[in-house]
Scaffold this active site. Structure first.
Site, PDB file in Angstrom:
ATOM      1  N   GLU A 247      10.892  16.698  13.360  1.00 50.96           N
ATOM      2  CA  GLU A 247      11.286  16.443  11.972  1.00 50.96           C
ATOM      3  C   GLU A 247      10.555  17.418  11.050  1.00 50.96           C
ATOM      4  O   GLU A 247       9.337  17.515  11.091  1.00 50.96           O
ATOM      5  CB  GLU A 247      10.922  15.002  11.607  1.00 50.96           C
ATOM      6  CG  GLU A 247      11.380  14.621  10.233  1.00 50.96           C
ATOM      7  CD  GLU A 247      11.041  13.175   9.898  1.00 50.96           C
ATOM      8  OE1 GLU A 247       9.870  12.794  10.063  1.00 50.96           O
ATOM      9  OE2 GLU A 247      11.946  12.455   9.467  1.00 50.96           O
TER      10      GLU A 247
ATOM     11  N   GLU B 288      10.092   1.715  10.228  1.00 53.94           N
ATOM     12  CA  GLU B 288      11.150   2.668   9.863  1.00 53.94           C
ATOM     13  C   GLU B 288      10.519   4.044   9.918  1.00 53.94           C
ATOM     14  O   GLU B 288       9.665   4.371   9.086  1.00 53.94           O
ATOM     15  CB  GLU B 288      11.647   2.407   8.436  1.00 53.94           C
ATOM     16  CG  GLU B 288      12.403   1.120   8.230  1.00 53.94           C
ATOM     17  CD  GLU B 288      13.773   1.129   8.854  1.00 53.94           C
ATOM     18  OE1 GLU B 288      14.185   2.167   9.415  1.00 53.94           O
ATOM     19  OE2 GLU B 288      14.427   0.082   8.804  1.00 53.94           O
TER      20      GLU B 288
ATOM     21  N   LYS C 247       0.885  -1.189   0.000  1.00 58.94           N
ATOM     22  CA  LYS C 247       0.000   0.000   0.000  1.00 58.94           C
ATOM     23  C   LYS C 247       0.914   1.228   0.000  1.00 58.94           C
ATOM     24  O   LYS C 247       1.451   1.614   1.023  1.00 58.94           O
ATOM     25  CB  LYS C 247      -0.877  -0.035   1.254  1.00 58.94           C
ATOM     26  CG  LYS C 247      -2.227   0.649   1.111  1.00 58.94           C
ATOM     27  CD  LYS C 247      -2.170   2.108   0.760  1.00 58.94           C
ATOM     28  CE  LYS C 247      -1.630   2.928   1.910  1.00 58.94           C
ATOM     29  NZ  LYS C 247      -1.416   4.354   1.568  1.00 58.94           N
TER      30      LYS C 247
ATOM     31  N   VAL D 117      -7.571   2.695   4.233  1.00 61.45           N
ATOM     32  CA  VAL D 117      -7.443   1.436   3.480  1.00 61.45           C
ATOM     33  C   VAL D 117      -6.122   0.753   3.851  1.00 61.45           C
ATOM     34  O   VAL D 117      -6.050  -0.467   4.014  1.00 61.45           O
ATOM     35  CB  VAL D 117      -7.560   1.701   1.962  1.00 61.45           C
ATOM     36  CG1 VAL D 117      -7.142   0.491   1.143  1.00 61.45           C
ATOM     37  CG2 VAL D 117      -8.988   2.119   1.627  1.00 61.45           C
ATOM     38  N   GLY D 118      -5.062   1.557   4.050  1.00 64.65           N
ATOM     39  CA  GLY D 118      -3.784   0.996   4.505  1.00 64.65           C
ATOM     40  C   GLY D 118      -3.884   0.464   5.917  1.00 64.65           C
ATOM     41  O   GLY D 118      -3.300  -0.573   6.240  1.00 64.65           O
TER      42      GLY D 118
HETATM   43  P1  NAD Z   1       3.058   9.088   6.668  1.00 64.92           P
HETATM   44  O1  NAD Z   1       3.334   8.442   7.969  1.00 64.92           O
HETATM   45  O2  NAD Z   1       2.090  10.203   6.614  1.00 64.92           O
HETATM   46  O3  NAD Z   1       2.500   8.008   5.630  1.00 64.92           O
HETATM   47  C1  NAD Z   1       3.225   6.836   5.313  1.00 64.92           C
HETATM   48  C2  NAD Z   1       2.275   5.791   4.782  1.00 64.92           C
HETATM   49  O4  NAD Z   1       1.367   5.418   5.810  1.00 64.92           O
HETATM   50  C3  NAD Z   1       1.406   6.246   3.607  1.00 64.92           C
HETATM   51  O5  NAD Z   1       1.303   5.162   2.705  1.00 64.92           O
HETATM   52  C4  NAD Z   1       0.071   6.520   4.256  1.00 64.92           C
HETATM   53  O6  NAD Z   1      -1.028   6.367   3.382  1.00 64.92           O
HETATM   54  C5  NAD Z   1       0.035   5.446   5.307  1.00 64.92           C
HETATM   55  N1  NAD Z   1      -0.863   5.685   6.450  1.00 64.92           N
HETATM   56  C6  NAD Z   1      -1.285   6.870   6.966  1.00 64.92           C
HETATM   57  N2  NAD Z   1      -2.046   6.654   8.059  1.00 64.92           N
HETATM   58  C7  NAD Z   1      -2.073   5.318   8.253  1.00 64.92           C
HETATM   59  C8  NAD Z   1      -2.652   4.476   9.245  1.00 64.92           C
HETATM   60  N3  NAD Z   1      -3.359   4.968  10.261  1.00 64.92           N
HETATM   61  N4  NAD Z   1      -2.455   3.151   9.141  1.00 64.92           N
HETATM   62  C9  NAD Z   1      -1.718   2.616   8.133  1.00 64.92           C
HETATM   63  N5  NAD Z   1      -1.148   3.371   7.175  1.00 64.92           N
HETATM   64  C10 NAD Z   1      -1.328   4.698   7.241  1.00 64.92           C
HETATM   65  O7  NAD Z   1       4.466   9.475   6.089  1.00 64.92           O
HETATM   66  P2  NAD Z   1       4.796  10.332   4.787  1.00 64.92           P
HETATM   67  O8  NAD Z   1       4.406  11.734   5.060  1.00 64.92           O
HETATM   68  O9  NAD Z   1       4.235   9.623   3.591  1.00 64.92           O
HETATM   69  O10 NAD Z   1       6.391  10.205   4.726  1.00 64.92           O
HETATM   70  C11 NAD Z   1       7.254  11.028   5.453  1.00 64.92           C
HETATM   71  C12 NAD Z   1       7.670  10.341   6.736  1.00 64.92           C
HETATM   72  O11 NAD Z   1       8.269   9.083   6.455  1.00 64.92           O
HETATM   73  C13 NAD Z   1       8.739  11.121   7.487  1.00 64.92           C
HETATM   74  O12 NAD Z   1       8.429  11.126   8.859  1.00 64.92           O
HETATM   75  C14 NAD Z   1      10.007  10.328   7.241  1.00 64.92           C
HETATM   76  O13 NAD Z   1      10.999  10.465   8.220  1.00 64.92           O
HETATM   77  C15 NAD Z   1       9.477   8.953   7.181  1.00 64.92           C
HETATM   78  N6  NAD Z   1      10.418   8.082   6.479  1.00 64.92           N
HETATM   79  C16 NAD Z   1      11.171   7.198   7.201  1.00 64.92           C
HETATM   80  C17 NAD Z   1      12.100   6.395   6.564  1.00 64.92           C
HETATM   81  C18 NAD Z   1      12.941   5.398   7.328  1.00 64.92           C
HETATM   82  O14 NAD Z   1      13.443   4.478   6.714  1.00 64.92           O
HETATM   83  N7  NAD Z   1      13.123   5.532   8.624  1.00 64.92           N
HETATM   84  C19 NAD Z   1      12.253   6.488   5.187  1.00 64.92           C
HETATM   85  C20 NAD Z   1      11.492   7.408   4.491  1.00 64.92           C
HETATM   86  C21 NAD Z   1      10.575   8.189   5.143  1.00 64.92           C
END
Ligand code: NAD
Length: 489
Positions: free
Chosen positions: A392, A259, A183, A220-221
């Site tokens: 962050e 992660e 997803k 959905v995720g």
């Molecule tokens: P996000 O947490 O908003 O979303 C990540 C994913 O989670 C998306 O696919 C989103 O649709 C899904 N999601 C959202 N709510 C959910 C829920 N309740 N249950 C399940 N899935 C859900 O993150 P973002 O804004 O897409 O990405 C940026 C963040 O990702 C930053 O905090 C960054 O540090 C982190 N990141 C971490 C790594 C790592 O390896 N540590 C790598 C890349 C990005």
């Protein structure tokens, strides 16, 4: 864009490319704000079907035990991505806003080549270990330990490095014998949807083994975390969402691999080449507009040379103008969305409100009316308690903080809820290693060393995550351990 047929992508469910029952949603070019096209919008019913297909493929086929088929499938996917790399490159630049130069590394070609690591590991891995005969409780027993796939893996990914993160999950999970429901983030659906097309058209990966479910709806995720048919969730994203994934997964006690975010420190010791170190910190914080979880966004420098360090960082950053990601010379492209740009601006405003100043940058560039651009910004005059030093930002923003010697530098580095990465610069490598050993982080760069590669584990301490991606540790995250004892004569 030939790979995404008629600019409308499909879901991959049970080996078939299908429309989303929720209709479609737009995917937008962050550099131009133009709608590129639409992606299939999955509903809860589509996710239910995808999980069912993955469960069936795991339980009722030989995928989990057929190493040869798995290795062949992964190598075919890798070859298909190589064969389509130029189309994938243009798609990645357009949808992610990734600067072209990064697509030859971690944004595209790096992770495609890294698929070999999972396939090679599966081929050479010792799936069973013979522990020999012992007589626990007086009963003579032949003992062995088997490693086997966990089952159905739900992979949930963010938008910043979509190929890297999608493939760093799918590759090892499949190599280890799992089936997967991916997803991806709503901001980058095509980067995932193309994998579906390539898998169907160019690989022997059986139906149901990989399912790709794009959706505009985060809920959905979340079904992946809640559904009892899913054995493990492999999540990359923000710490806030990671917490929700963990809480949802607690209901069925499934394995959770996380992660998450970071607020990593770049420590410059008093014997280091200050100008060189600060230039590197500034360059790194500007790449891909700072949208990297492991980027060192706190530059921690000797107090006596604070102003010099701020000038050196600002000198580099003010030369890295945000620009068109299609241009081969661009380092800093757009951020992913207007929402993200406005979030970054709010952080910049908070720095001024708390008494900081901008040594360069500080907002939207005057020469970009359209596109989600933010100027690379150096913030000076604040300590580690400032909001911009604690949270962050995920933008091209570097906060310069003064330290009073090695112990204080380590204290500042570790004074964070996060623990993803860190950097140490010193003329004395042994001294730098002493500092590295005291940093509570998952990866450390000493004097410019690069820890990112397929055979190196990547992940965080503290609220930056649980578990490791990539390397042997990353492969083994996707394995269960079974102990078998046979009565012996
Ligand atoms: P996000 O947490 O908003 O979303 C990540 C994913 O989670 C998306 O696919 C989103 O649709 C899904 N999601 C959202 N709510 C959910 C829920 N309740 N249950 C399940 N899935 C859900 O993150 P973002 O804004 O897409 O990405 C940026 C963040 O990702 C930053 O905090 C960054 O540090 C982190 N990141 C971490 C790594 C790592 O390896 N540590 C790598 C890349 C990005």
């Amino acid at each position: 864009m030939a790979l995404v047929d008629s600019a409308e992508s499909r879901l991959l469910i049970d080996g078939k490319l299908v429309a989303g029952s929720g209709g479609t949603f737009a995917t937008v070019n962050p550099a131009t704000e133009e709608t590129l096209g639409v992606a299939a919008d999955a509903s809860a019913a589509d996710m239910d079907a995808a999980i069912g297909a993955a469960r069936h493929a795991f339980d009722d086929t030989d995928w989990a035990t057929n190493v040869e088929l798995r290795v062949r499938g992964i190598r075919q996917l890798q070859q298909a991505m190589r064969d389509h790399v130029e189309e994938l490159r243009e798609l990645t630049i357009a949808e992610v806003g990734a600067p072209r130069m990064l697509t030859s590394a971690a944004q595209l070609e790096g992770p495609v080549e890294d698929l070999s690591f999972g396939a090679d590991t599966a081929e050479s891995y010792s799936w069973t270990t013979d522990l020999g005969i012992a007589s626990p409780m007086g009963i003579k027993s032949k003992r062995m330990v088997a490693r086997e796939a966990i089952g159905v893996v739900g992979a949930i990914t963010p938008w910043n490095f979509p190929h890297q993160i999608n493939l760093a999950k799918i590759g090892p999970a499949l190599a280890a014998g799992n089936t997967v429901v991916l997803k991806p983030a709503p901001d980058t659906p095509w980067a995932a949807a193309v994998l579906g097309e390539l898998i169907v058209e160019h690989t022997d990966i059986p139906p149901g083994v990989v399912n790709i479910v794009t959706s505009s709806d985060h809920a959905v995720g979340a079904l992946l975390s809640k559904d009892p048919r899913v054995d493990m969730v492999s999540f990359t994203g923000s710490t806030r969402t990671g917490r929700a994934v963990m809480a949802d997964s607690a209901q069925t006690l499934k394995k959770v691999f996380l992660e998450l975010g970071g607020k990593s420190a770049f420590l410059v010791l008093d014997d280091a080449d200050l100008a060189g170190a600060c230039a590197m910190a500034a360059f790194t914080a500007s790449m891909h507009a700072g949208q990297g979880c492991a980027i060192t966004t706190r530059l921690v420098v000797p107090r006596a040379r604070y102003d010099e360090a701020v000038d050196a960082a600002a000198g580099t950053m003010s030369g890295l103008k945000p620009g068109d990601p299609t241009n081969p010379g661009t380092i800093c492209g757009p951020v992913i969305s207007a929402l993200q740009r406005d979030r970054i601006q709010a952080y910049l405003d908070s720095a001024i409100a708390e008494g900081g100043r901008f040594a360069c940058g500080g907002g939207r560039p005057a020469d970009h009316d359209t596109g989600f651009f933010i100027e690379p910004t150096v913030i000076a005059g604040l300590d580690n308690n400032a909001k911009v030093a604690r949270e962050e930002i995920f933008g091209p923003v570097l906060t310069v903080i003064a330290h009073d010697g090695d112990d204080d530098a380590v204290r500042i580095a570790n004074d964070s809820p996060y623990g993803l990465s860190g950097t140490v610069f010193s003329a004395d490598e042994e001294r730098a290693h002493g500092i590295a050993a005291r940093m509570r982080v998952g990866t450390v760069n000493v004097n410019g060393g690069v820890w990112y590669s397929a055979d190196m584990p990547f992940g965080g301490y503290k609220q930056s995550g649980i578990g490791r991606e990539m390397g042997l540790a990353g492969f083994e995250e996707y394995l269960e351990t079974k102990a078998i004892a046979t009565a012996a004569q």
